[in-house]
Design a protein around this motif. Structure first.
Motif, PDB file in Angstrom:
ATOM      1  N   PRO A 188       1.597  -2.517   1.966  1.00 17.57           N
ATOM      2  CA  PRO A 188       0.708  -3.605   1.512  1.00 17.57           C
ATOM      3  C   PRO A 188       0.074  -4.457   2.605  1.00 17.57           C
ATOM      4  O   PRO A 188      -0.944  -5.106   2.347  1.00 17.57           O
ATOM      5  N   GLN A 189       0.651  -4.500   3.805  1.00 19.37           N
ATOM      6  CA  GLN A 189       0.199  -5.477   4.795  1.00 19.37           C
ATOM      7  C   GLN A 189      -1.087  -5.042   5.493  1.00 19.37           C
ATOM      8  O   GLN A 189      -1.424  -3.862   5.558  1.00 19.37           O
ATOM      9  N   GLU A 201      -0.036   2.317  -2.966  1.00 24.31           N
ATOM     10  CA  GLU A 201       0.635   1.277  -2.184  1.00 24.31           C
ATOM     11  C   GLU A 201       2.136   1.526  -2.252  1.00 24.31           C
ATOM     12  O   GLU A 201       2.775   1.262  -3.269  1.00 24.31           O
ATOM     13  N   SER A 232       6.087  -1.353  -1.928  1.00 15.08           N
ATOM     14  CA  SER A 232       5.506  -2.566  -2.481  1.00 15.08           C
ATOM     15  C   SER A 232       6.614  -3.476  -3.001  1.00 15.08           C
ATOM     16  O   SER A 232       6.835  -3.618  -4.199  1.00 15.08           O
ATOM     17  N   GLU A 278       9.593  -9.449  -1.689  1.00 12.94           N
ATOM     18  CA  GLU A 278       8.523  -8.926  -0.847  1.00 12.94           C
ATOM     19  C   GLU A 278       9.076  -8.577   0.530  1.00 12.94           C
ATOM     20  O   GLU A 278       9.797  -9.363   1.137  1.00 12.94           O
ATOM     21  N   SER A 306       1.785  -9.358   1.534  1.00 14.50           N
ATOM     22  CA  SER A 306       0.687  -8.860   0.694  1.00 14.50           C
ATOM     23  C   SER A 306      -0.246  -9.990   0.279  1.00 14.50           C
ATOM     24  O   SER A 306      -0.985  -9.862  -0.698  1.00 14.50           O
ATOM     25  N   GLY A 319      -3.354  -6.841  -0.657  1.00 15.56           N
ATOM     26  CA  GLY A 319      -2.792  -5.496  -0.633  1.00 15.56           C
ATOM     27  C   GLY A 319      -3.830  -4.400  -0.845  1.00 15.56           C
ATOM     28  O   GLY A 319      -5.040  -4.604  -0.711  1.00 15.56           O
TER      29      GLY A 319
END
Length: 356
Positions: free
Chosen positions: A205-206, A232, A235, A281, A285, A289
């Motif tokens: 996601p980053q 993704e 996540s 998390e 994100s 994302g």
């Protein structure tokens, strides 16, 4: 340089002796073959015809790509192959990550070898309807490093496509290395981008991962490969509360394991927590994302797969995450993504046709 093959001593990013730019491009400078390539007569590569004939028995070809390494691309490729085989399709999984072939381990095939028949190289089979090909089967030692320049990698990819006898396949899943390097150009050129159904791109996601995924999407658009969708992966970390390890931090920074106490406390005081899934998390994100990136770039978003320790264990043990209830967090997410991809491409109709 028979049959237009790239010589082993060629420079990296060699355009190929049959290319119009052979011996003339910047990448040819200093190559010992530069003069030969510049003056040699050009013509179609006969191996491309042989590859087309070999691939004529493959109905659908799907590339699995990633912008960065370590995002779970090979794990996704392996589980995609397992899922399709479980639907009674004939499936092939081709590992073209020459320097980092992890597919043999993820399919439980470590130590296996390639055998040759009068029809060509035989894939190594997990099940009767799931065959695998990888350079990992060709290494004398599992720790052996593959230190090859681009031309030699390209030659092996060509050999995989030309000499491996898959028979009739519904799906050929191609697990590519991360990035947009020689291997990606080769697989698209040899297969002919028009015969590839498309590519699934795996990311985390980053932003540091999504930056490179944007480049991967751009690569697909430039070479004419449809983006089937973005996945993704990792996540958020999700797992049952009772699977966590609990620690107490002292003033000196020492960690004391209090898992047994915490679990007993929950069982006695809060039994309603026993069936709760806890999520947190792992990667930032906050930038929206992969889903936001897909909207901005106009490509399909297939869904999210949480970071599930049980899925990691399944990959380590070389087994499908769909055969039992151990991967209760990740398996449903993966199945939903695969079903969505097939529905988007009209491939789900194959199920109806096969059952008819």
């Amino acid at each position: 340089m028979e049959n237009g093959e790239i010589p082993e001593n060629a420079n990296e990013h060699c355009p190929g002796p049959q290319s119009d730019s052979a011996g003339k491009s910047d990448s040819c400078e200093g190559c010992p073959n530069q003069q030969i390539c510049a003056t040699a007569p050009k013509g179609p590569d006969p191996d491309v015809v042989a590859i087309a004939e070999r691939m004529a028995t493959v109905k659908h070809k799907i590339l699995v790509l990633s912008g960065k390494g370590g995002v779970g691309k090979s794990t996704f490729s392996a589980q995609l192959a397992f899922a399709l085989a479980a639907m009674d399709f004939q499936v092939g999984l081709l590992d073209i990550d020459i320097c980092g072939p992890s597919i043999p381990k993820m399919l439980g095939l470590e130590g296996q070898e390639i055998h040759q028949s009068n029809l060509g190289w035989s894939p190594v089979y997990v099940e009767s309807n799931l065959g695998v090909m990888s350079i990992g089967f060709m290494l004398p030692e599992p720790d052996e490093a593959v230190i090859w320049r681009g031309p030699r990698k390209n030659a092996l990819i060509k050999q995989f496509l030309k000499d491996v006898y898959w028979g009739e396949l519904d799906f050929l899943v191609v697990d590519a290395p991360p990035g947009t390097s020689d291997e990606h150009i080769s697989i698209v050129q040899y297969l002919d981008s028009g015969s590839i159904d498309g590519a699934i791109i795996v990311t985390t996601p980053q932003q540091v991962s999504l930056i490179d995924v944007r480049k991967e999407v751009s690569f697909c658009k430039k070479v004419g490969v449809q983006v089937l969708g973005i996945v993704e992966n990792m996540s958020g970390l999700c797992q049952p509360v009772m699977d966590f390890k609990f620690l107490r931090m002292t003033e000196t920074g020492e960690q004391i394991d209090v898992t047994e106490w915490a679990r007993e406390h929950l069982e006695e005081r809060a039994p309603e927590f026993l069936n709760i899934i806890a999520c947190t998390e792992v990667f930032d994100s906050s930038g929206g994302g992969a889903e936001r990136m897909c909207r901005e770039m106009g490509v399909p978003f297939l869904g999210k797969v949480p970071l599930d320790p049980q899925l990691c264990k399944a990959a380590e043990e070389g087994r499908s995450c769909f055969v039992d209830q151990k991967c209760g967090v990740s398996a449903p997410a993966l199945k939903k993504i695969i079903d969505k991809m097939m529905e988007n491409q009209g491939l789900s109709r194959m199920l109806v046709d096969n059952d008819a």
